[in-house]
Write a protein that holds these residues in place. Sequence first.
Motif, short mmCIF file in Angstrom:
data_model
loop_
_atom_site.label_atom_id
_atom_site.label_comp_id
_atom_site.label_asym_id
_atom_site.label_seq_id
_atom_site.Cartn_x
_atom_site.Cartn_y
_atom_site.Cartn_z
N GLN A 8 4.64 -7.80 -2.88
CA GLN A 8 5.04 -8.98 -2.12
C GLN A 8 6.45 -8.75 -1.59
O GLN A 8 7.44 -9.03 -2.27
CB GLN A 8 4.99 -10.23 -3.00
N LEU A 9 6.51 -8.20 -0.39
CA LEU A 9 7.80 -7.76 0.16
C LEU A 9 8.72 -8.92 0.53
O LEU A 9 9.90 -8.71 0.76
CB LEU A 9 7.55 -6.89 1.40
N THR A 10 8.18 -10.13 0.57
CA THR A 10 9.00 -11.28 0.98
C THR A 10 9.79 -11.88 -0.17
O THR A 10 10.56 -12.80 0.02
CB THR A 10 8.10 -12.37 1.59
N ASN A 11 9.57 -11.37 -1.40
CA ASN A 11 10.37 -11.87 -2.52
C ASN A 11 10.73 -10.71 -3.45
O ASN A 11 10.46 -9.56 -3.14
CB ASN A 11 9.61 -12.97 -3.29
N ASP A 12 11.35 -11.02 -4.56
CA ASP A 12 11.83 -9.98 -5.47
C ASP A 12 10.86 -9.64 -6.58
O ASP A 12 11.19 -8.88 -7.49
CB ASP A 12 13.16 -10.41 -6.10
N LEU A 13 9.64 -10.19 -6.54
CA LEU A 13 8.69 -9.98 -7.62
C LEU A 13 7.84 -8.73 -7.38
O LEU A 13 6.62 -8.77 -7.39
CB LEU A 13 7.79 -11.21 -7.79
N TRP A 14 8.49 -7.60 -7.11
CA TRP A 14 7.76 -6.35 -6.96
C TRP A 14 8.72 -5.21 -7.29
O TRP A 14 9.93 -5.38 -7.30
CB TRP A 14 7.20 -6.19 -5.54
N THR A 15 8.15 -4.07 -7.57
CA THR A 15 8.94 -2.88 -7.85
C THR A 15 8.41 -1.75 -6.98
O THR A 15 7.31 -1.84 -6.42
CB THR A 15 8.84 -2.46 -9.32
N TRP A 16 9.17 -0.68 -6.87
CA TRP A 16 8.72 0.44 -6.06
C TRP A 16 7.46 1.06 -6.68
O TRP A 16 6.65 1.64 -5.97
CB TRP A 16 9.82 1.49 -5.93
N THR A 17 7.27 0.92 -8.00
CA THR A 17 6.08 1.49 -8.62
C THR A 17 4.84 0.67 -8.27
O THR A 17 3.73 1.20 -8.26
CB THR A 17 6.24 1.57 -10.15
N GLN A 18 4.99 -0.62 -7.99
CA GLN A 18 3.86 -1.40 -7.50
C GLN A 18 3.46 -0.92 -6.11
O GLN A 18 2.27 -0.86 -5.77
CB GLN A 18 4.21 -2.88 -7.49
N LEU A 19 4.46 -0.57 -5.30
CA LEU A 19 4.18 0.02 -4.00
C LEU A 19 3.47 1.36 -4.17
O LEU A 19 2.55 1.70 -3.41
CB LEU A 19 5.48 0.21 -3.21
N SER A 20 3.88 2.11 -5.19
CA SER A 20 3.23 3.38 -5.51
C SER A 20 1.75 3.17 -5.85
O SER A 20 0.88 3.91 -5.39
CB SER A 20 3.96 4.05 -6.68
N ALA A 21 1.46 2.15 -6.64
CA ALA A 21 0.07 1.83 -7.00
C ALA A 21 -0.73 1.47 -5.76
O ALA A 21 -1.89 1.88 -5.60
CB ALA A 21 0.04 0.69 -8.01
N CYS A 22 -0.12 0.70 -4.87
CA CYS A 22 -0.79 0.28 -3.64
C CYS A 22 -1.14 1.49 -2.78
O CYS A 22 -2.29 1.63 -2.33
CB CYS A 22 0.11 -0.69 -2.88
N LEU A 23 -0.19 2.37 -2.55
CA LEU A 23 -0.44 3.57 -1.75
C LEU A 23 -1.48 4.47 -2.41
O LEU A 23 -2.34 5.05 -1.74
CB LEU A 23 0.87 4.34 -1.54
N GLY A 24 -1.40 4.55 -3.75
CA GLY A 24 -2.37 5.35 -4.48
C GLY A 24 -3.79 4.82 -4.32
O GLY A 24 -4.73 5.59 -4.12
#
Length: 237
Positions: A166-182
């Motif tokens: 959720q790029l519009t708030n602070d409730l995410w980490t770069w590793t969540q982005l990693s999971a998404c891309l994976g």
Amino acid sequence: MVSPVTVVKAEGPKLVPFFKATCVYFVLWLPTSSPSWFSALIKCLPIFCLWVFLLAHGVSFLGAHSSARKILAGLIFSSLGDAFLIWQEQGYFSHGLLMFAITHILYSSAFGMKPLNLRAGLVIGVVSGISYALLYPYLSGPFTYLVGVYVAIIGFMAWRAMAGVQLTNDLWTWTQLSACLGAVLFMVSDLAIAVNKFCFPLPYSRAIIMATYYAAQMLIALSAVECQDAEVARKIA
């Protein structure tokens, strides 16, 4: 949130065996027409290295984080799936399909159900539906429904991976982005397998399938690194 640079410095050395094993697979490029236990070992070796990557964080880390344990279990089932697919022409394709279906269920559980993010679910649902609709005319027998069930399961996994970003708030980490891309790369890899097997020969299919597959598994394994922060974020959401 931990800086990506900090994580690369900390986790990069632990991933060196994975990169070396992946290079070995592509350098040897063993023919798929002659399946053997050696070719199965070479294919599974990068995934074994991802087991080691997670285990290198210590038993206490795995004991404290259920997400990491589930991802490790998913990697174990992935290895079994890889081995079965070595002998897919001998009738083991459905066995590999089952192993990877279990993998995606484990990954989905690791990513959790919060935040729900129905918009992401709708996007993935449309993509999954279109993919199955394109494959359907080429499917026959039990694969007509087996592939449909598998598409639904991997689509659900991708939804849960995407929902955390959720790029519009602070409730995410770069590793969540990693999971998404994976998860997205995993869908690309499996779609390439399906098209090549059921529809028509895909140019450079093996290179596309394995490159996206190994990248997907590495990114999903990396998503366990900050799983404690992710779990806290999901509870707050």
